[in-house]
Design a protein around this motif. Structure first.
Motif, PDB file in Angstrom:
ATOM      1  N   LEU B 180       0.819  -1.211   0.000  1.00  0.00           N
ATOM      2  CA  LEU B 180       0.000   0.000   0.000  1.00  0.00           C
ATOM      3  C   LEU B 180       0.855   1.264   0.000  1.00  0.00           C
ATOM      4  O   LEU B 180       0.352   2.361  -0.197  1.00  0.00           O
ATOM      5  CB  LEU B 180      -0.921   0.035   1.228  1.00  0.00           C
ATOM      6  CG  LEU B 180      -1.871  -1.126   1.421  1.00  0.00           C
ATOM      7  CD1 LEU B 180      -2.827  -0.842   2.557  1.00  0.00           C
ATOM      8  CD2 LEU B 180      -2.642  -1.416   0.151  1.00  0.00           C
ATOM      9  N   ILE B 181       2.153   1.100   0.278  1.00  0.00           N
ATOM     10  CA  ILE B 181       3.008   2.273   0.420  1.00  0.00           C
ATOM     11  C   ILE B 181       4.095   2.345  -0.656  1.00  0.00           C
ATOM     12  O   ILE B 181       4.183   3.312  -1.407  1.00  0.00           O
ATOM     13  CB  ILE B 181       3.647   2.304   1.825  1.00  0.00           C
ATOM     14  CG1 ILE B 181       2.560   2.544   2.870  1.00  0.00           C
ATOM     15  CG2 ILE B 181       4.714   3.369   1.924  1.00  0.00           C
ATOM     16  CD1 ILE B 181       3.033   2.462   4.287  1.00  0.00           C
ATOM     17  N   LEU B 182       4.917   1.293  -0.731  1.00  0.00           N
ATOM     18  CA  LEU B 182       6.131   1.400  -1.552  1.00  0.00           C
ATOM     19  C   LEU B 182       5.886   1.637  -3.042  1.00  0.00           C
ATOM     20  O   LEU B 182       6.578   2.460  -3.648  1.00  0.00           O
ATOM     21  CB  LEU B 182       7.010   0.160  -1.351  1.00  0.00           C
ATOM     22  CG  LEU B 182       7.629   0.041   0.043  1.00  0.00           C
ATOM     23  CD1 LEU B 182       8.576  -1.155   0.104  1.00  0.00           C
ATOM     24  CD2 LEU B 182       8.369   1.314   0.419  1.00  0.00           C
ATOM     25  N   PRO B 183       4.914   0.947  -3.689  1.00  0.00           N
ATOM     26  CA  PRO B 183       4.799   1.157  -5.144  1.00  0.00           C
ATOM     27  C   PRO B 183       4.524   2.606  -5.529  1.00  0.00           C
ATOM     28  O   PRO B 183       4.905   3.041  -6.613  1.00  0.00           O
ATOM     29  CB  PRO B 183       3.623   0.257  -5.540  1.00  0.00           C
ATOM     30  CG  PRO B 183       3.574  -0.779  -4.497  1.00  0.00           C
ATOM     31  CD  PRO B 183       3.982  -0.096  -3.226  1.00  0.00           C
ATOM     32  N   SER B 184       3.867   3.353  -4.653  1.00  0.00           N
ATOM     33  CA  SER B 184       3.576   4.746  -5.002  1.00  0.00           C
ATOM     34  C   SER B 184       4.303   5.705  -4.074  1.00  0.00           C
ATOM     35  O   SER B 184       3.909   6.857  -3.936  1.00  0.00           O
ATOM     36  CB  SER B 184       2.074   4.988  -4.929  1.00  0.00           C
ATOM     37  OG  SER B 184       1.581   4.520  -3.689  1.00  0.00           O
ATOM     38  N   ALA B 185       5.380   5.244  -3.438  1.00  0.00           N
ATOM     39  CA  ALA B 185       6.049   6.085  -2.440  1.00  0.00           C
ATOM     40  C   ALA B 185       6.756   7.268  -3.076  1.00  0.00           C
ATOM     41  O   ALA B 185       6.859   8.331  -2.464  1.00  0.00           O
ATOM     42  CB  ALA B 185       7.036   5.255  -1.634  1.00  0.00           C
ATOM     43  N   VAL B 186       7.265   7.098  -4.296  1.00  0.00           N
ATOM     44  CA  VAL B 186       8.048   8.167  -4.900  1.00  0.00           C
ATOM     45  C   VAL B 186       7.209   8.918  -5.914  1.00  0.00           C
ATOM     46  O   VAL B 186       6.684   8.322  -6.848  1.00  0.00           O
ATOM     47  CB  VAL B 186       9.290   7.594  -5.626  1.00  0.00           C
ATOM     48  CG1 VAL B 186      10.155   8.732  -6.136  1.00  0.00           C
ATOM     49  CG2 VAL B 186      10.074   6.716  -4.698  1.00  0.00           C
ATOM     50  N   SER B 187       7.061  10.207  -5.716  1.00  0.00           N
ATOM     51  CA  SER B 187       6.462  11.043  -6.750  1.00  0.00           C
ATOM     52  C   SER B 187       7.591  11.868  -7.355  1.00  0.00           C
ATOM     53  O   SER B 187       8.171  12.712  -6.678  1.00  0.00           O
ATOM     54  CB  SER B 187       5.402  11.946  -6.151  1.00  0.00           C
ATOM     55  OG  SER B 187       5.263  13.102  -6.943  1.00  0.00           O
ATOM     56  N   VAL B 188       7.916  11.574  -8.601  1.00  0.00           N
ATOM     57  CA  VAL B 188       9.025  12.279  -9.239  1.00  0.00           C
ATOM     58  C   VAL B 188       8.733  13.771  -9.304  1.00  0.00           C
ATOM     59  O   VAL B 188       9.612  14.602  -9.111  1.00  0.00           O
ATOM     60  CB  VAL B 188       9.294  11.702 -10.644  1.00  0.00           C
ATOM     61  CG1 VAL B 188      10.321  12.532 -11.386  1.00  0.00           C
ATOM     62  CG2 VAL B 188       9.764  10.270 -10.531  1.00  0.00           C
ATOM     63  N   PHE B 189       7.461  14.085  -9.529  1.00  0.00           N
ATOM     64  CA  PHE B 189       7.088  15.492  -9.583  1.00  0.00           C
ATOM     65  C   PHE B 189       7.455  16.197  -8.273  1.00  0.00           C
ATOM     66  O   PHE B 189       8.052  17.275  -8.275  1.00  0.00           O
ATOM     67  CB  PHE B 189       5.588  15.626  -9.855  1.00  0.00           C
ATOM     68  CG  PHE B 189       5.132  17.039  -9.957  1.00  0.00           C
ATOM     69  CD1 PHE B 189       5.347  17.760 -11.117  1.00  0.00           C
ATOM     70  CD2 PHE B 189       4.509  17.664  -8.889  1.00  0.00           C
ATOM     71  CE1 PHE B 189       4.939  19.070 -11.212  1.00  0.00           C
ATOM     72  CE2 PHE B 189       4.098  18.980  -8.976  1.00  0.00           C
ATOM     73  CZ  PHE B 189       4.309  19.689 -10.140  1.00  0.00           C
ATOM     74  N   ASN B 190       7.120  15.563  -7.148  1.00  0.00           N
ATOM     75  CA  ASN B 190       7.458  16.172  -5.856  1.00  0.00           C
ATOM     76  C   ASN B 190       8.961  16.312  -5.678  1.00  0.00           C
ATOM     77  O   ASN B 190       9.435  17.309  -5.119  1.00  0.00           O
ATOM     78  CB  ASN B 190       6.869  15.336  -4.717  1.00  0.00           C
ATOM     79  CG  ASN B 190       5.366  15.526  -4.598  1.00  0.00           C
ATOM     80  OD1 ASN B 190       4.802  16.402  -5.240  1.00  0.00           O
ATOM     81  ND2 ASN B 190       4.730  14.695  -3.800  1.00  0.00           N
ATOM     82  N   ILE B 191       9.704  15.301  -6.118  1.00  0.00           N
ATOM     83  CA  ILE B 191      11.169  15.397  -6.014  1.00  0.00           C
ATOM     84  C   ILE B 191      11.664  16.601  -6.811  1.00  0.00           C
ATOM     85  O   ILE B 191      12.517  17.361  -6.348  1.00  0.00           O
ATOM     86  CB  ILE B 191      11.835  14.094  -6.502  1.00  0.00           C
ATOM     87  CG1 ILE B 191      11.530  12.955  -5.538  1.00  0.00           C
ATOM     88  CG2 ILE B 191      13.346  14.278  -6.647  1.00  0.00           C
ATOM     89  CD1 ILE B 191      12.165  11.646  -5.904  1.00  0.00           C
ATOM     90  N   LEU B 192      11.096  16.787  -8.002  1.00  0.00           N
ATOM     91  CA  LEU B 192      11.548  17.903  -8.835  1.00  0.00           C
ATOM     92  C   LEU B 192      11.228  19.246  -8.179  1.00  0.00           C
ATOM     93  O   LEU B 192      12.042  20.173  -8.230  1.00  0.00           O
ATOM     94  CB  LEU B 192      10.904  17.821 -10.223  1.00  0.00           C
ATOM     95  CG  LEU B 192      11.332  16.631 -11.086  1.00  0.00           C
ATOM     96  CD1 LEU B 192      10.666  16.692 -12.447  1.00  0.00           C
ATOM     97  CD2 LEU B 192      12.845  16.589 -11.242  1.00  0.00           C
ATOM     98  N   VAL B 193      10.049  19.326  -7.554  1.00  0.00           N
ATOM     99  CA  VAL B 193       9.702  20.578  -6.870  1.00  0.00           C
ATOM    100  C   VAL B 193      10.691  20.841  -5.740  1.00  0.00           C
ATOM    101  O   VAL B 193      11.263  21.936  -5.629  1.00  0.00           O
ATOM    102  CB  VAL B 193       8.265  20.515  -6.313  1.00  0.00           C
ATOM    103  CG1 VAL B 193       7.979  21.717  -5.434  1.00  0.00           C
ATOM    104  CG2 VAL B 193       7.261  20.459  -7.456  1.00  0.00           C
ATOM    105  N   LEU B 194      10.923  19.817  -4.902  1.00  0.00           N
ATOM    106  CA  LEU B 194      11.863  19.978  -3.790  1.00  0.00           C
ATOM    107  C   LEU B 194      13.245  20.353  -4.318  1.00  0.00           C
ATOM    108  O   LEU B 194      13.896  21.263  -3.801  1.00  0.00           O
ATOM    109  CB  LEU B 194      11.962  18.674  -2.991  1.00  0.00           C
ATOM    110  CG  LEU B 194      10.777  18.314  -2.109  1.00  0.00           C
ATOM    111  CD1 LEU B 194      10.964  16.917  -1.544  1.00  0.00           C
ATOM    112  CD2 LEU B 194      10.633  19.319  -0.987  1.00  0.00           C
TER     113      LEU B 194
END
Lengths: 331, 331
Positions: B180-194
């Motif tokens: 329920l967590i790991l497959p969607s844990a990374v949002s590349v968009f959020n990483i790019l914003v940060l």
């Protein structure tokens, strides 16, 4: 670490700069790649969790697409499953349910384009004319809110308001009028999902347009007003041209995503209105792939959608470039 | 919505710069004008009226359903009977539904599951994203370009639903919390914003810290994170809302384990689809034939999924506005 093997930075100068961590990173000295690797190993280490998660959950599934060309059997795995060639696609293209899902998808996309797309623009224009900043902020707070609701929540709210046992029908019955249950009627399903989408996302959609509106110079308006342009002429000749770039960009995104009309929304309401009108391409792979265990068939449907979508995005960008706009990426 | 047409509040958009308290909270979207400009025509009565009615309608579309649902959840059974369903005007208030629901059973478990998934998921996502964003934010660092490309590619191509499902279940993720967590844990968009915020952290500040002997971990923790608190907070909240709202991965990976369901899935099953609540919640209504839970209970579940969002919403709002400028160099 595979990422260490970069093609870049193979210049052979800079052995004297080894270990100069304080200035090397934005200094002009080009360092030897070994030196840079050693210097940046902590930074590389920090990216490892994200890279691993993406490799496992985003890149590995890309290779999993070969199942679309197989008779995939979960008991023997991808490697030993029998090859099907294009048989899954043949079956797909002979499946009336698939064409039904494709038809629904395109129809919903069109309805959303016509009914949804102008709403955020109109709302942004309207909001832009509200002079009181506090009132404007308050309205923005309210209309952004539903964006953060889950689809389950949004649809439950719709059900309670417009459903068979909802407020609207209660009112109709009390006043001896015929009940009107939009939430289970397959014929008006396109209207229902579009109004849900407007309720949930149109408010959030105004952000980009408000930003574009704020960027239009007041002097333009003032000059136009001095030349005798009334408020409608100012809107036509200044505001709308000022929004043109954003509108084209949003239109390109919408066209590029013509095959993506929402997923959870349809998943949740499929029981209520039936599959004939609620199946779209995304839910098709779920219901005829995972729910039935016919994985290869579902993967073929998914792959078909991905390929067409990429073509659409490419085509929509060409269109944007033809309009002289940037679109999603530049020429 | 009465505005005196002659009010020209010059420079009223910003608080006086002499104000000593540094309050970044007011740095909203830059507005060109705060009052009616002198060249603008006075508003027409019809125009103002139409505007007011439209905006009031927009606000009512969001507020009225929430009011009705919230009120019904705290209404007495008598009030619900008299209203014949949802309650519009206050008529006997009780918190029995909440007491009953939180006392025992499915909903309480679901609430705890939802909180646990949200907290653990947000922590995992943030640790991974912040590290990756900082690891990729130093220009000239070794191999950051290819890693960035690796990340961005996943925003455009994906294996799709079924290959992802096969990978997760192939790793043994069926009925496991991590699925329920790991497959969607990374949002590349959020990483790019940060990343875009972290790379604006002053290079001088970082070099100074490096001269003082700080390593990259130390710099991230003591220099970069404190100077980009707002954007980090808003990204964390976006992740948290995402986890709180997620239900499809439950449908995929643990559809049969009712005791592990989060609140959204309970809402879907027992309110949206009107299935009977198992366990003690509606035991008074005959758990054996599992009738639909009483309306007040159903609405209380809706409110429970809503309240955490409403609680964090003001903070998110503040950061929508401030986040844009807080990434700028301080000191």
């Amino acid at each position: 670490m595979s990422t260490a093997r970069s093609e870049r930075g193979k210049s052979t100068t800079g052995e004297d700069a080894a270990g100069r961590r304080t200035t090397g990173r934005n200094g002009t000295v080009r360092l030897n790649w070994r030196t840079r690797l050693r210097r940046d190993r902590t930074l590389l280490l920090m990216t490892v969790p994200a890279v691993v998660l993406l490799l496992v959950f985003n890149y590995a599934p890309l290779f999993g697409l070969v199942t679309a060309f197989q008779y995939y059997d979960p008991l023997v795995g991808v490697r030993d499953s029998e090859w099907a060639g294009l048989a899954q696609f043949q079956q797909l293209f002979h499946d009336p349910l698939f064409w039904g899902a494709l038809k629904n998808t395109l129809w919903l996309s069109l309805v959303q384009l016509v009914l949804f797309f102008p709403v955020p623009i109109a709302l942004a224009l309207l909001l832009n004319t509200v002079l009181s900043e506090r009132l404007r902020n308050f309205i923005q707070s309210v209309v952004y809110l539903p964006h953060f609701f889950s689809w389950v929540l949004a649809i439950t709210i719709f059900q309670q308001m417009l459903g068979g046992a909802g407020i609207l029908n209660h009112f109709l019955r009390q006043n001896d009028m015929a009940p009107w249950d939009i939430t289970t009627n397959p014929h008006t399903f396109a209207l229902l999902v579009t109004s849900q989408a407007i309720w949930k996302e149109a408010g959030w959609g105004i952000i980009v347009f408000l930003a574009a509106l704020a960027a239009i110079s007041t002097e333009l308006y003032e000059a136009a007003a001095a030349d005798g342009a009334g408020r409608w002429r100012r809107m036509w000749h200044i505001t709308l041209p000022g929004l043109r770039g954003v509108i084209v960009l949003m239109l390109v995104l919408r066209l590029g995503n013509a095959l993506t009309v929402g997923f959870e929304q349809f998943l949740i309401q499929r029981e209520a209105v039936g599959h004939e009108s609620a199946d779209v391409l995304d839910t098709f792979s779920f219901y005829y792939g995972i729910a039935t265990g016919n994985y290869s068939f579902g993967a073929a449907a998914g792959l078909f959608k991905s390929v067409i979508s990429l073509l659409l995005i490419w085509g929509a960008n060409k269109l944007a470039h033809a309009f002289g706009e940037d679109g999603l990426y530049r020429r | 919505m009465s505005q005196t047409p002659t009010t020209v509040r010059e420079g009223a958009a910003q608080p006086a710069p002499a104000a000593p308290a540094p309050r970044p909270a007011r740095t909203g979207r830059p507005r060109a004008r705060a009052g009616r400009a002198p060249w603008e025509e006075p508003p027409t009565v019809i125009g103002q009226g139409a505007k007011g009615i439209t905006l009031a309608g927009v606000i009512a579309a969001v507020a009225v359903p929430l009011w009705i649902i919230g009120l019904t959840s705290v209404s007495t059974p008598g009030a619900v009977n008299r209203a014949g369903g949802l309650v519009i005007w206050p008529d006997g208030v009780t918190f029995d539904a909440y007491r009953q629901m939180l006392g025992d059973g499915t909903v309480r478990t679901a609430l705890m599951v939802s909180f646990a998934i949200t907290v653990v998921g947000t922590v995992v996502s943030m640790v991974v994203s912040v590290m990756a964003a900082y690891g990729l934010s130093r220009s000239e660092s070794f191999a950051h370009r290819p890693i960035l490309t690796l990340l961005i590619v996943t925003m455009f191509v994906s294996g799709g639903l079924i290959p992802t499902f096969l990978v997760v279940t192939g790793l043994g993720g069926y009925d496991q919390w991590w699925s329920l967590i790991l497959p969607s844990a990374v949002s590349v968009f959020n990483i790019l914003v940060l990343r875009s915020f972290y790379s604006t952290t002053s290079a001088d500040l970082i070099d100074a810290a490096r001269i003082d002997g700080a390593g990259d971990w130390r710099i991230l923790w003591s220099v970069v994170l404190p100077t980009s608190r707002a954007v980090t907070a808003v990204i964390a909240l976006f992740y948290a809302v995402g986890y709180w709202n997620s239900f499809f991965n439950v449908m995929l990976y643990m559809p049969t384990s009712a005791e592990k369901w989060p609140l959204q899935y309970v809402l879907l099953t027992y309110v949206n689809r009107g299935n009977g609540l198992p366990g003690s919640v509606n035991s008074g209504f005959g758990a054996a034939n599992a009738q639909t839970a009483p309306l007040t209970l159903q609405m209380a579940v809706v409110v429970l999924t809503l309240v955490p969002l409403l609680l964090v919403y003001p903070f998110m709002q503040k950061h929508f506005r401030t986040g844009v400028l807080t990434g700028a160099i301080k000191g």
